[in-house]
Write a protein that holds these residues in place. Structure first.
Motif, PDB file in Angstrom:
ATOM      1  N   LEU A  23       0.858  -1.172   0.000  1.00 33.87           N
ATOM      2  CA  LEU A  23       0.000   0.000   0.000  1.00 33.87           C
ATOM      3  C   LEU A  23       0.898   1.227   0.000  1.00 33.87           C
ATOM      4  O   LEU A  23       1.775   1.353   0.860  1.00 33.87           O
ATOM      5  N   ILE A  24       0.700   2.112  -0.950  1.00 30.47           N
ATOM      6  CA  ILE A  24       1.491   3.331  -1.056  1.00 30.47           C
ATOM      7  C   ILE A  24       0.552   4.493  -0.773  1.00 30.47           C
ATOM      8  O   ILE A  24      -0.451   4.668  -1.459  1.00 30.47           O
ATOM      9  N   LEU A  25       0.881   5.264   0.252  1.00 36.31           N
ATOM     10  CA  LEU A  25       0.037   6.389   0.661  1.00 36.31           C
ATOM     11  C   LEU A  25       0.772   7.699   0.450  1.00 36.31           C
ATOM     12  O   LEU A  25       1.993   7.775   0.621  1.00 36.31           O
ATOM     13  N   ALA A  26       0.013   8.730   0.116  1.00 41.02           N
ATOM     14  CA  ALA A  26       0.532  10.091   0.024  1.00 41.02           C
ATOM     15  C   ALA A  26      -0.291  10.950   0.971  1.00 41.02           C
ATOM     16  O   ALA A  26      -1.521  10.922   0.927  1.00 41.02           O
ATOM     17  N   GLY A  27       0.386  11.687   1.852  1.00 37.41           N
ATOM     18  CA  GLY A  27      -0.341  12.546   2.785  1.00 37.41           C
ATOM     19  C   GLY A  27       0.592  13.152   3.809  1.00 37.41           C
ATOM     20  O   GLY A  27       1.785  12.869   3.826  1.00 37.41           O
ATOM     21  N   VAL A  28       0.025  13.981   4.649  1.00 40.14           N
ATOM     22  CA  VAL A  28       0.805  14.687   5.660  1.00 40.14           C
ATOM     23  C   VAL A  28       0.559  14.069   7.030  1.00 40.14           C
ATOM     24  O   VAL A  28      -0.587  13.938   7.460  1.00 40.14           O
ATOM     25  N   ILE A  29       1.642  13.677   7.675  1.00 38.74           N
ATOM     26  CA  ILE A  29       1.611  13.235   9.067  1.00 38.74           C
ATOM     27  C   ILE A  29       2.652  14.068   9.800  1.00 38.74           C
ATOM     28  O   ILE A  29       3.799  14.167   9.357  1.00 38.74           O
ATOM     29  N   GLU A  30       2.242  14.668  10.902  1.00 42.73           N
ATOM     30  CA  GLU A  30       3.132  15.611  11.580  1.00 42.73           C
ATOM     31  C   GLU A  30       3.624  15.149  12.943  1.00 42.73           C
ATOM     32  O   GLU A  30       4.411  15.846  13.575  1.00 42.73           O
ATOM     33  N   SER A  31       3.173  13.987  13.400  1.00 41.90           N
ATOM     34  CA  SER A  31       3.617  13.540  14.722  1.00 41.90           C
ATOM     35  C   SER A  31       3.676  12.014  14.768  1.00 41.90           C
ATOM     36  O   SER A  31       3.062  11.320  13.958  1.00 41.90           O
ATOM     37  N   ARG A  32       4.402  11.524  15.753  1.00 38.19           N
ATOM     38  CA  ARG A  32       4.482  10.067  15.965  1.00 38.19           C
ATOM     39  C   ARG A  32       3.103   9.507  16.315  1.00 38.19           C
ATOM     40  O   ARG A  32       2.739   8.411  15.885  1.00 38.19           O
ATOM     41  N   GLU A  33       2.342  10.272  17.084  1.00 38.53           N
ATOM     42  CA  GLU A  33       0.989   9.842  17.452  1.00 38.53           C
ATOM     43  C   GLU A  33       0.111   9.662  16.210  1.00 38.53           C
ATOM     44  O   GLU A  33      -0.615   8.676  16.097  1.00 38.53           O
ATOM     45  N   GLU A  34       0.183  10.600  15.278  1.00 34.63           N
ATOM     46  CA  GLU A  34      -0.573  10.470  14.027  1.00 34.63           C
ATOM     47  C   GLU A  34      -0.129   9.230  13.249  1.00 34.63           C
ATOM     48  O   GLU A  34      -0.944   8.524  12.675  1.00 34.63           O
ATOM     49  N   ARG A  35       1.178   8.989  13.228  1.00 32.84           N
ATOM     50  CA  ARG A  35       1.701   7.821  12.524  1.00 32.84           C
ATOM     51  C   ARG A  35       1.134   6.538  13.110  1.00 32.84           C
ATOM     52  O   ARG A  35       0.708   5.640  12.393  1.00 32.84           O
ATOM     53  N   LEU A  36       1.093   6.465  14.433  1.00 33.99           N
ATOM     54  CA  LEU A  36       0.552   5.280  15.099  1.00 33.99           C
ATOM     55  C   LEU A  36      -0.936   5.101  14.793  1.00 33.99           C
ATOM     56  O   LEU A  36      -1.397   3.973  14.585  1.00 33.99           O
ATOM     57  N   ARG A  37      -1.691   6.189  14.747  1.00 30.67           N
ATOM     58  CA  ARG A  37      -3.122   6.101  14.414  1.00 30.67           C
ATOM     59  C   ARG A  37      -3.322   5.614  12.979  1.00 30.67           C
ATOM     60  O   ARG A  37      -4.216   4.809  12.702  1.00 30.67           O
ATOM     61  N   HIS A  38      -2.488   6.088  12.063  1.00 28.47           N
ATOM     62  CA  HIS A  38      -2.603   5.646  10.679  1.00 28.47           C
ATOM     63  C   HIS A  38      -2.240   4.166  10.540  1.00 28.47           C
ATOM     64  O   HIS A  38      -2.907   3.429   9.828  1.00 28.47           O
ATOM     65  N   GLU A  39      -1.196   3.742  11.237  1.00 30.84           N
ATOM     66  CA  GLU A  39      -0.815   2.331  11.180  1.00 30.84           C
ATOM     67  C   GLU A  39      -1.930   1.445  11.746  1.00 30.84           C
ATOM     68  O   GLU A  39      -2.236   0.391  11.184  1.00 30.84           O
ATOM     69  N   ALA A  40      -2.567   1.895  12.818  1.00 29.36           N
ATOM     70  CA  ALA A  40      -3.674   1.124  13.395  1.00 29.36           C
ATOM     71  C   ALA A  40      -4.837   1.036  12.411  1.00 29.36           C
ATOM     72  O   ALA A  40      -5.460  -0.014  12.264  1.00 29.36           O
ATOM     73  N   ALA A  41      -5.135   2.132  11.724  1.00 31.86           N
ATOM     74  CA  ALA A  41      -6.231   2.123  10.744  1.00 31.86           C
ATOM     75  C   ALA A  41      -5.911   1.198   9.576  1.00 31.86           C
ATOM     76  O   ALA A  41      -6.793   0.500   9.065  1.00 31.86           O
ATOM     77  N   LEU A  42      -4.652   1.177   9.160  1.00 28.46           N
ATOM     78  CA  LEU A  42      -4.237   0.310   8.058  1.00 28.46           C
ATOM     79  C   LEU A  42      -4.293  -1.166   8.438  1.00 28.46           C
ATOM     80  O   LEU A  42      -4.628  -2.008   7.619  1.00 28.46           O
ATOM     81  N   GLY A  43      -3.870  -1.465   9.656  1.00 27.38           N
ATOM     82  CA  GLY A  43      -3.825  -2.851  10.097  1.00 27.38           C
ATOM     83  C   GLY A  43      -2.629  -3.630   9.555  1.00 27.38           C
ATOM     84  O   GLY A  43      -2.603  -4.855   9.646  1.00 27.38           O
ATOM     85  N   VAL A  44      -1.673  -2.916   8.980  1.00 22.91           N
ATOM     86  CA  VAL A  44      -0.433  -3.535   8.485  1.00 22.91           C
ATOM     87  C   VAL A  44       0.731  -2.624   8.879  1.00 22.91           C
ATOM     88  O   VAL A  44       0.526  -1.444   9.178  1.00 22.91           O
ATOM     89  N   PRO A  45       1.953  -3.168   8.890  1.00 23.13           N
ATOM     90  CA  PRO A  45       3.104  -2.342   9.237  1.00 23.13           C
ATOM     91  C   PRO A  45       3.242  -1.148   8.293  1.00 23.13           C
ATOM     92  O   PRO A  45       3.067  -1.271   7.075  1.00 23.13           O
ATOM     93  N   LEU A  46       3.586   0.008   8.875  1.00 23.60           N
ATOM     94  CA  LEU A  46       3.696   1.256   8.114  1.00 23.60           C
ATOM     95  C   LEU A  46       5.102   1.829   8.239  1.00 23.60           C
ATOM     96  O   LEU A  46       5.613   2.001   9.344  1.00 23.60           O
ATOM     97  N   THR A  47       5.702   2.131   7.103  1.00 24.70           N
ATOM     98  CA  THR A  47       6.956   2.850   7.034  1.00 24.70           C
ATOM     99  C   THR A  47       6.652   4.246   6.521  1.00 24.70           C
ATOM    100  O   THR A  47       5.818   4.402   5.622  1.00 24.70           O
ATOM    101  N   VAL A  48       7.308   5.254   7.084  1.00 29.62           N
ATOM    102  CA  VAL A  48       7.082   6.636   6.667  1.00 29.62           C
ATOM    103  C   VAL A  48       8.345   7.182   6.037  1.00 29.62           C
ATOM    104  O   VAL A  48       9.439   7.025   6.578  1.00 29.62           O
ATOM    105  N   CYS A  49       8.171   7.812   4.880  1.00 31.09           N
ATOM    106  CA  CYS A  49       9.269   8.452   4.160  1.00 31.09           C
ATOM    107  C   CYS A  49       8.914   9.924   4.002  1.00 31.09           C
ATOM    108  O   CYS A  49       7.879  10.258   3.439  1.00 31.09           O
ATOM    109  N   ARG A  50       9.784  10.788   4.505  1.00 32.95           N
ATOM    110  CA  ARG A  50       9.535  12.220   4.392  1.00 32.95           C
ATOM    111  C   ARG A  50      10.307  12.768   3.212  1.00 32.95           C
ATOM    112  O   ARG A  50      11.515  12.614   3.108  1.00 32.95           O
ATOM    113  N   GLY A  51       9.569  13.408   2.293  1.00 31.49           N
ATOM    114  CA  GLY A  51      10.187  13.982   1.089  1.00 31.49           C
ATOM    115  C   GLY A  51      10.465  15.439   1.211  1.00 31.49           C
ATOM    116  O   GLY A  51      10.168  16.106   2.124  1.00 31.49           O
TER     117      GLY A  51
END
Length: 105
Positions: free
Chosen positions: A77-105
């Motif tokens: 799954l490839i996502l494009a969007g803005v995440i500004e905190s570790r807490e947001e990252r954890l919420r997105h990973e929970a919603a996905l239900g799969v491991p999430l890696t974040v790459c900041r461009g």
């Protein structure tokens, strides 16, 4: 096991274009994938006064869309969007239900 990559960064940084290009590369390599632009998952009006960026709606929609893509066979799954905190990252990973890696461009 399915995994997800979120490409994040400032407005206009090329997140969506990068996600589209990565999705094309995965397709060319024969890897089942789906590309999700988080902006489209939140695009509704009006926003609740206590959630002007529609974060709750984004996460609900992300969970539903992801489940459908995974059921259809997506492995990446490839996502494009803005995440500004570790807490947001954890919420997105929970919603996905799969491991999430974040790459900041």
């Amino acid at each position: 096991m399915a995994t997800a990559l979120l490409i994040t960064g400032t407005v206009g940084a090329g997140k969506t274009a990068s996600a589209d290009a990565l999705g094309d590369l995965l397709t060319d390599a024969g890897v089942p994938n789906a590309v999700i632009d988080l902006d489209w998952l939140r695009r509704a009006w009006p926003a609740p006064p206590d959630d002007p960026f529609q974060s709750a709606l984004t996460l609900r929609n992300l969970g539903a869309v992801t489940a459908n893509f995974l059921e259809a066979g997506a492995e990446r799954l490839i996502l494009a969007g803005v995440i500004e905190s570790r807490e947001e990252r954890l919420r997105h990973e929970a919603a996905l239900g799969v491991p999430l890696t974040v790459c900041r461009g």
